[in-house]
Design an enzyme around this catalytic site. Sequence first.
Site, mmCIF file in Angstrom:
data_model
loop_
_atom_site.group_PDB
_atom_site.id
_atom_site.type_symbol
_atom_site.label_atom_id
_atom_site.label_comp_id
_atom_site.label_asym_id
_atom_site.label_seq_id
_atom_site.Cartn_x
_atom_site.Cartn_y
_atom_site.Cartn_z
ATOM 1 N N ASP A 49 0.876 -1.165 0.000
ATOM 2 C CA ASP A 49 0.000 0.000 0.000
ATOM 3 C C ASP A 49 0.924 1.229 0.000
ATOM 4 O O ASP A 49 2.125 1.129 0.288
ATOM 5 C CB ASP A 49 -0.939 -0.017 1.213
ATOM 6 C CG ASP A 49 -2.127 0.933 1.015
ATOM 7 O OD1 ASP A 49 -2.080 1.749 0.070
ATOM 8 O OD2 ASP A 49 -3.084 0.870 1.799
HETATM 9 C C1 BGC Z 1 -4.900 3.446 0.206
HETATM 10 C C2 BGC Z 1 -5.066 2.425 -0.902
HETATM 11 C C3 BGC Z 1 -4.939 3.107 -2.231
HETATM 12 C C4 BGC Z 1 -3.603 3.816 -2.312
HETATM 13 C C5 BGC Z 1 -3.364 4.546 -3.614
HETATM 14 C C6 BGC Z 1 -3.648 4.285 0.035
HETATM 15 O O1 BGC Z 1 -3.629 5.353 0.920
HETATM 16 O O2 BGC Z 1 -4.878 2.784 1.450
HETATM 17 O O3 BGC Z 1 -6.296 1.781 -0.784
HETATM 18 O O4 BGC Z 1 -5.071 2.182 -3.266
HETATM 19 O O5 BGC Z 1 -3.544 4.787 -1.259
HETATM 20 O O6 BGC Z 1 -4.151 5.660 -3.711
#
Ligand code: BGC
Length: 797
Positions: A291
């Site tokens: 993530d």
């Molecule tokens: C989130 C993810 C997301 C990623 C990209 C993160 O802060 O937890 O779910 O896909 O950002 O935007």
Amino acid sequence: MRFYYPATLGLALLLARPALAQVPASASPAAPQLGKASLKEVLAALTPEEKVRLVVGVGFYPAGFPPGLLPPGPPGGDKLPEKVPGAAGRTHAVPRLGIPSLTLSDGPAGVRIDPIRGKDSTKTYYATAFPVATLLASSWDTALVRRVGVAFGSEVRAYGIDVLLAPGMNIHRNPLGGRNFEYYSEDPVVAGHVAAALVRGVQSNGVGTSIKHFAANEQEFNRMQLNSKVSERALREVYLRGFRIAVQQAQPWTVMSSYNKINGTYTSESRDLLTTLLRGEWGFKGLVMTDWYGGHDAVAQLKAGNDLLEPGTLVQYEVVTAALQSGQLSTAQLDQNVTRVLELVLKSPAFKGYQPTSAPALKANAAVARQAAAESMVLLRNQGQALPLQAGQRLAVFGNAGYQLIAGGTGSGDVNKAYTISVAQGLTNTGYNVSSTLGQAYAQYLQAEKAKLPKQRGILDPVPVIPEMPLPAGQLPDYAQNSDVAVVALGRSAGEGGDRQVAGDFTLTAPERVLLRQVSGAFHGQGKKVVVVLNVGGVMEVASWRDQADAILLAWQPGQEGGNAVADVLSGQVNPSGKLATTFPIVYDDVPYGQNFPGKLLDASAKGGGLMGAPAENTYEEGIYVGYRYFNTFKVAPAYEFGYGLSYTTFGYGPLKLSSATFGGKLTATLTVTNTGKVPGKEVVQLYLSAPKGKLDKPASELRAFAKTGLLAPGQSQALTFSLSAADLASFDTAASAWVADAGTYTVQAGASSLAIKQRATFTVPRALVVEKSRPLLVPQQPLADLKAGQMAPVGR
Ligand code: BGC
């Protein structure tokens, strides 16, 4: 917004930058080309620097962020032209070997990219806001969800995106989870099958998905430093099971590890999780990415089997390079990570030379969104057949959400859509006579209140709530006089960046209570009905006020076409057939260990609380007793139970027939459902299993399969068949590190909900079965006792 900047990686920045051989940027005819030469040859031709680049993303440069707020990306990352503005992530290209850059984009309810590029607003780049995941799961209809996936994926492809960062499939462990709307259910069987259907639909377009957030990421609180302490049994049976189903049924191209730790180890650094379990035991063939800025130790991540670090930082680039040079990271390990990146590239539209049209079929896809929303909304209450409304009735629509639809949640789960249809608009479109005086009063009020709101500083800023418009009490009798029915829409918004609150969020706000009391008093006083529409992303308290409403429609956050879909259901054009995939408790204190959510700071004096926060932990004390597994086993009456939902017709359940009275490795259960009412409708049949009393404590019953009928005309029947395998009978015996099915008598129950069991049948397992052997994985630092039925006193009651 601040981003967590791993301390050890920060230290590495102080070290001298390791220098790796420079390479020519353009294609050289002699160099092996990806797709033409073997992967082995391409790997051999990659320089160490190129390999490091392939596993570290190019960095994150979102528009509107002041320089210096986000960690810098690897060298040159900020110079690379952005292919799809607003997409969350990219991988590095190696043009000389024919390796293109991939584009990764959110999110779970629709493609999230910038709708306008630069100053030119003559062309827009909107995407369809589909209904949120919680709504889709309430359909219990995998064919419908697959269709949504097909439409959704066509937009991913049209915009030139290679991997969609969705679906989210964490468990609805607690109603206050801020991102619950992005997730499907409190039950892993529902979550797993619905996610698999969405993945199959999206990937049928030749683009990838990333099922996320793997795993035990059920709260936002201090999310990048939070340790989720969970027993191995609860992990296997509840928190990992859905991911396993999705992996084995749909082979998503990628998995996204989560921000949190499980039992002391960051998920992105856990070889137990990402290699032994995901790849070894489940047979996952794709790539794992972090993530965004997740985890702590880039080298440990690569070694664990987390192949791609997103969005990629300079520090990660430096640290991985140094580790490669010192031998702390072996070339063999890095080659394995790089191979997975290359295998992903080989499948991608970017590699195949697809030319994005940037012209998705928004109109056709809006129709899919509308249908999915209408087919999944849950009718919670319908006293005296208040619904469906009669054609052409005069309606007074109350509540801010009646005029301003909440299509979905916030944060990375949000979608930049071209429009939303409000409940009032949808009802007008359907031919109802909606009070325009009231509409004007709300329009003026909302406009004035919006002007006072603070400016949103970023996507993680919570949306400020506009209090309900106070109604001059004197006017209500007139509205009641001049209308046939009152429709009261109540809304909730939540999203990435924070969890929800009990007061005024799980429960009604004081102005909402006043509104309901006043409207219900005035309309009921004149013998007129009151219909409440809940435009919410998560579970709410309903028991204290439901008697003031004749009907309650749980519309969830239904996507951009929400108002039309609500009108489809209220008018009876669509007979509601959604059922709850998550329990509605009577009061928050009934949620097991609800008082301990979302966890605690490890150093009480630390300034935590936010996303990046401070070291914190959350113990999943209820073990396997999540949602209905708790409510039904401990006999705590919910307001509306798991699996519940009304229809405008009624259904009869014929006898449940099993293929055998003795289990021989596989079993089928068959039953016929008949529409016994007056209008066409669809029924969701849920198959629960109760295990015999054995060594392990078991929930009263657990969902093992489900099916939805087609649209049955009055009097029409349909036979449904379910199959049960040995794995469906088994529980995880931690002491034996094995999935075991006890010997004895099992009861199969076909229900219209988890409590409305219509038919039962039994079979026996003559001798205990060891269905699958494993070894201790993700073991808690201190033993966590598996909770036993009858021993647990829920906190707060
Ligand atoms: C989130 C993810 C997301 C990623 C990209 C993160 O802060 O937890 O779910 O896909 O950002 O935007």
